[in-house]
Design a protein around this motif. Structure first.
Motif, PDB file in Angstrom:
ATOM      1  N   GLN A   1     -15.298 -43.211  -1.822  1.00  0.00           N
ATOM      2  CA  GLN A   1     -14.147 -42.758  -2.607  1.00  0.00           C
ATOM      3  C   GLN A   1     -14.202 -43.381  -3.994  1.00  0.00           C
ATOM      4  OE1 GLN A   1     -12.097 -40.583  -1.411  1.00  0.00           O
ATOM      5  NE2 GLN A   1     -10.334 -40.574  -2.769  1.00  0.00           N
ATOM      6  N   VAL A   2     -13.961 -42.592  -5.008  1.00  0.00           N
ATOM      7  CA  VAL A   2     -13.914 -43.069  -6.387  1.00  0.00           C
ATOM      8  C   VAL A   2     -12.491 -42.886  -6.893  1.00  0.00           C
ATOM      9  CG1 VAL A   2     -14.801 -42.806  -8.720  1.00  0.00           C
ATOM     10  CG2 VAL A   2     -16.320 -42.426  -6.762  1.00  0.00           C
ATOM     11  N   GLN A   3     -11.915 -43.948  -7.369  1.00  0.00           N
ATOM     12  CA  GLN A   3     -10.569 -43.882  -7.929  1.00  0.00           C
ATOM     13  C   GLN A   3     -10.640 -43.961  -9.445  1.00  0.00           C
ATOM     14  OE1 GLN A   3      -8.408 -46.988  -5.840  1.00  0.00           O
ATOM     15  NE2 GLN A   3      -7.759 -45.517  -4.281  1.00  0.00           N
ATOM     16  N   LEU A   4      -9.952 -43.052 -10.102  1.00  0.00           N
ATOM     17  CA  LEU A   4     -10.012 -42.940 -11.558  1.00  0.00           C
ATOM     18  C   LEU A   4      -8.601 -42.995 -12.134  1.00  0.00           C
ATOM     19  CD1 LEU A   4     -12.518 -39.951 -11.627  1.00  0.00           C
ATOM     20  CD2 LEU A   4     -13.074 -42.360 -11.983  1.00  0.00           C
ATOM     21  N   VAL A   5      -8.408 -43.864 -13.103  1.00  0.00           N
ATOM     22  CA  VAL A   5      -7.124 -43.990 -13.770  1.00  0.00           C
ATOM     23  C   VAL A   5      -7.347 -44.028 -15.275  1.00  0.00           C
ATOM     24  CG1 VAL A   5      -5.026 -45.340 -14.039  1.00  0.00           C
ATOM     25  CG2 VAL A   5      -6.169 -45.254 -11.804  1.00  0.00           C
ATOM     26  N   GLU A   6      -6.797 -43.042 -15.972  1.00  0.00           N
ATOM     27  CA  GLU A   6      -6.956 -42.965 -17.426  1.00  0.00           C
ATOM     28  C   GLU A   6      -5.803 -43.689 -18.126  1.00  0.00           C
ATOM     29  OE1 GLU A   6      -8.005 -38.765 -15.789  1.00  0.00           O
ATOM     30  OE2 GLU A   6      -6.445 -40.286 -15.495  1.00  0.00           O
ATOM     31  N   SER A   7      -6.103 -44.140 -19.340  1.00  0.00           N
ATOM     32  CA  SER A   7      -5.069 -44.726 -20.191  1.00  0.00           C
ATOM     33  C   SER A   7      -5.503 -44.594 -21.640  1.00  0.00           C
ATOM     34  CB  SER A   7      -4.824 -46.204 -19.844  1.00  0.00           C
ATOM     35  OG  SER A   7      -5.988 -46.966 -20.066  1.00  0.00           O
ATOM     36  N   GLY A   8      -4.551 -44.805 -22.552  1.00  0.00           N
ATOM     37  CA  GLY A   8      -4.901 -44.834 -23.961  1.00  0.00           C
ATOM     38  C   GLY A   8      -4.470 -43.623 -24.769  1.00  0.00           C
ATOM     39  N   GLY A   9      -3.878 -42.636 -24.121  1.00  0.00           N
ATOM     40  CA  GLY A   9      -3.439 -41.466 -24.870  1.00  0.00           C
ATOM     41  C   GLY A   9      -2.237 -41.787 -25.748  1.00  0.00           C
ATOM     42  N   GLY A  10      -1.897 -40.848 -26.616  1.00  0.00           N
ATOM     43  CA  GLY A  10      -0.752 -41.052 -27.480  1.00  0.00           C
ATOM     44  C   GLY A  10      -0.704 -40.035 -28.592  1.00  0.00           C
ATOM     45  N   LEU A  11       0.212 -40.277 -29.535  1.00  0.00           N
ATOM     46  CA  LEU A  11       0.389 -39.405 -30.697  1.00  0.00           C
ATOM     47  C   LEU A  11      -0.259 -40.050 -31.911  1.00  0.00           C
ATOM     48  CD1 LEU A  11       1.717 -37.040 -32.240  1.00  0.00           C
ATOM     49  CD2 LEU A  11       3.779 -38.457 -32.413  1.00  0.00           C
ATOM     50  N   VAL A  12      -1.183 -39.339 -32.536  1.00  0.00           N
ATOM     51  CA  VAL A  12      -1.851 -39.847 -33.728  1.00  0.00           C
ATOM     52  C   VAL A  12      -1.882 -38.752 -34.791  1.00  0.00           C
ATOM     53  CG1 VAL A  12      -3.298 -41.490 -32.466  1.00  0.00           C
ATOM     54  CG2 VAL A  12      -4.143 -39.176 -32.914  1.00  0.00           C
ATOM     55  N   GLN A  13      -2.124 -39.173 -36.024  1.00  0.00           N
ATOM     56  CA  GLN A  13      -2.228 -38.215 -37.121  1.00  0.00           C
ATOM     57  C   GLN A  13      -3.666 -37.732 -37.278  1.00  0.00           C
ATOM     58  OE1 GLN A  13      -0.512 -39.667 -40.760  1.00  0.00           O
ATOM     59  NE2 GLN A  13       1.398 -40.301 -39.786  1.00  0.00           N
ATOM     60  N   PRO A  14      -3.849 -36.565 -37.848  1.00  0.00           N
ATOM     61  CA  PRO A  14      -5.222 -36.083 -38.102  1.00  0.00           C
ATOM     62  C   PRO A  14      -6.034 -37.103 -38.888  1.00  0.00           C
ATOM     63  CG  PRO A  14      -3.646 -34.334 -38.490  1.00  0.00           C
ATOM     64  CD  PRO A  14      -2.843 -35.572 -38.253  1.00  0.00           C
ATOM     65  N   GLY A  15      -7.279 -37.293 -38.464  1.00  0.00           N
ATOM     66  CA  GLY A  15      -8.157 -38.250 -39.123  1.00  0.00           C
ATOM     67  C   GLY A  15      -8.143 -39.618 -38.490  1.00  0.00           C
ATOM     68  N   TRP A  16      -7.177 -39.893 -37.669  1.00  0.00           N
ATOM     69  CA  TRP A  16      -7.086 -41.194 -37.010  1.00  0.00           C
ATOM     70  C   TRP A  16      -8.049 -41.273 -35.839  1.00  0.00           C
ATOM     71  CZ3 TRP A  16      -1.483 -43.517 -36.594  1.00  0.00           C
ATOM     72  CH2 TRP A  16      -0.922 -43.584 -37.878  1.00  0.00           C
ATOM     73  N   SER A  17      -8.126 -42.486 -35.272  1.00  0.00           N
ATOM     74  CA  SER A  17      -8.982 -42.735 -34.116  1.00  0.00           C
ATOM     75  C   SER A  17      -8.136 -43.143 -32.916  1.00  0.00           C
ATOM     76  CB  SER A  17      -9.992 -43.845 -34.426  1.00  0.00           C
ATOM     77  OG  SER A  17     -10.876 -43.456 -35.444  1.00  0.00           O
ATOM     78  N   LEU A  18      -8.719 -42.949 -31.744  1.00  0.00           N
ATOM     79  CA  LEU A  18      -8.058 -43.333 -30.498  1.00  0.00           C
ATOM     80  C   LEU A  18      -9.141 -43.610 -29.475  1.00  0.00           C
ATOM     81  CD1 LEU A  18      -5.022 -43.458 -29.643  1.00  0.00           C
ATOM     82  CD2 LEU A  18      -5.322 -41.183 -28.656  1.00  0.00           C
ATOM     83  N   ARG A  19      -8.914 -44.589 -28.610  1.00  0.00           N
ATOM     84  CA  ARG A  19      -9.873 -44.866 -27.545  1.00  0.00           C
ATOM     85  C   ARG A  19      -9.206 -44.684 -26.192  1.00  0.00           C
ATOM     86  NH1 ARG A  19     -13.126 -50.417 -26.016  1.00  0.00           N
ATOM     87  NH2 ARG A  19     -11.042 -50.993 -25.249  1.00  0.00           N
ATOM     88  N   LEU A  20      -9.764 -43.806 -25.395  1.00  0.00           N
ATOM     89  CA  LEU A  20      -9.298 -43.614 -24.029  1.00  0.00           C
ATOM     90  C   LEU A  20     -10.106 -44.498 -23.089  1.00  0.00           C
ATOM     91  CD1 LEU A  20      -8.964 -39.721 -23.900  1.00  0.00           C
ATOM     92  CD2 LEU A  20      -7.286 -41.421 -24.667  1.00  0.00           C
ATOM     93  N   SER A  21      -9.448 -44.984 -22.054  1.00  0.00           N
ATOM     94  CA  SER A  21     -10.115 -45.796 -21.042  1.00  0.00           C
ATOM     95  C   SER A  21      -9.943 -45.150 -19.679  1.00  0.00           C
ATOM     96  CB  SER A  21      -9.521 -47.207 -20.995  1.00  0.00           C
ATOM     97  OG  SER A  21      -9.722 -47.888 -22.202  1.00  0.00           O
TER      98      SER A  21
END
Length: 120
Positions: A1-21
């Motif tokens: 079994q593989v358990q997957l949990v995402e995090s790191g989303g949000g609201l950003v402006q165009p041109g910005w950066s974001l890192r999802l985990s």
């Protein structure tokens, strides 16, 4: 079994950066990021093949997004730079034991998703 949990989303402006985990416990051959924009179908974004370390990207994100795996921390990241409104979507982490490549039909395990909104 593989358990997957995402995090790191949000609201950003165009041109910005974001890192999802994605916290990914268990064994898999390949792991990737998929996304579903409002009123659109699910699509592959990036994939990491465990056996050879190869990475694959959707054409629209190549050069802007980077997928990376930290095996010691059981995490997979999606670094997203130069974000555009068209990147707005729910992003899912998914893993497969059946293939060395990522494909929607062959992914065995899915996270619940994290919302990324790119808007000014």
């Amino acid at each position: 079994q593989v358990q997957l949990v995402e995090s790191g989303g949000g609201l950003v402006q165009p041109g910005w950066s974001l890192r999802l985990s994605c916290s990914a416990s268990g064994y898999y051959h390949a792991i990737g990021w998929f996304r579903q924009a409002p009123e659109k179908g699910l699509e592959g974004v990036a994939c990491f093949s465990v056996s050879d370390g190869d990475t694959y990207y959707q054409t629209s994100v190549e050069g802007r997004f980077t997928i990376a795996r930290d095996n010691a921390k059981n995490k997979v990241y999606l670094q997203m730079n130069s974000l555009k409104p068209g990147d707005t979507a729910v992003y899912y982490c998914a893993a497969t034991r059946r293939s060395k490549e990522c494909g929607i039909p062959t992914m065995d395990y899915w996270g619940s998703g994290t919302l990324v909104t790119v808007s000014s």
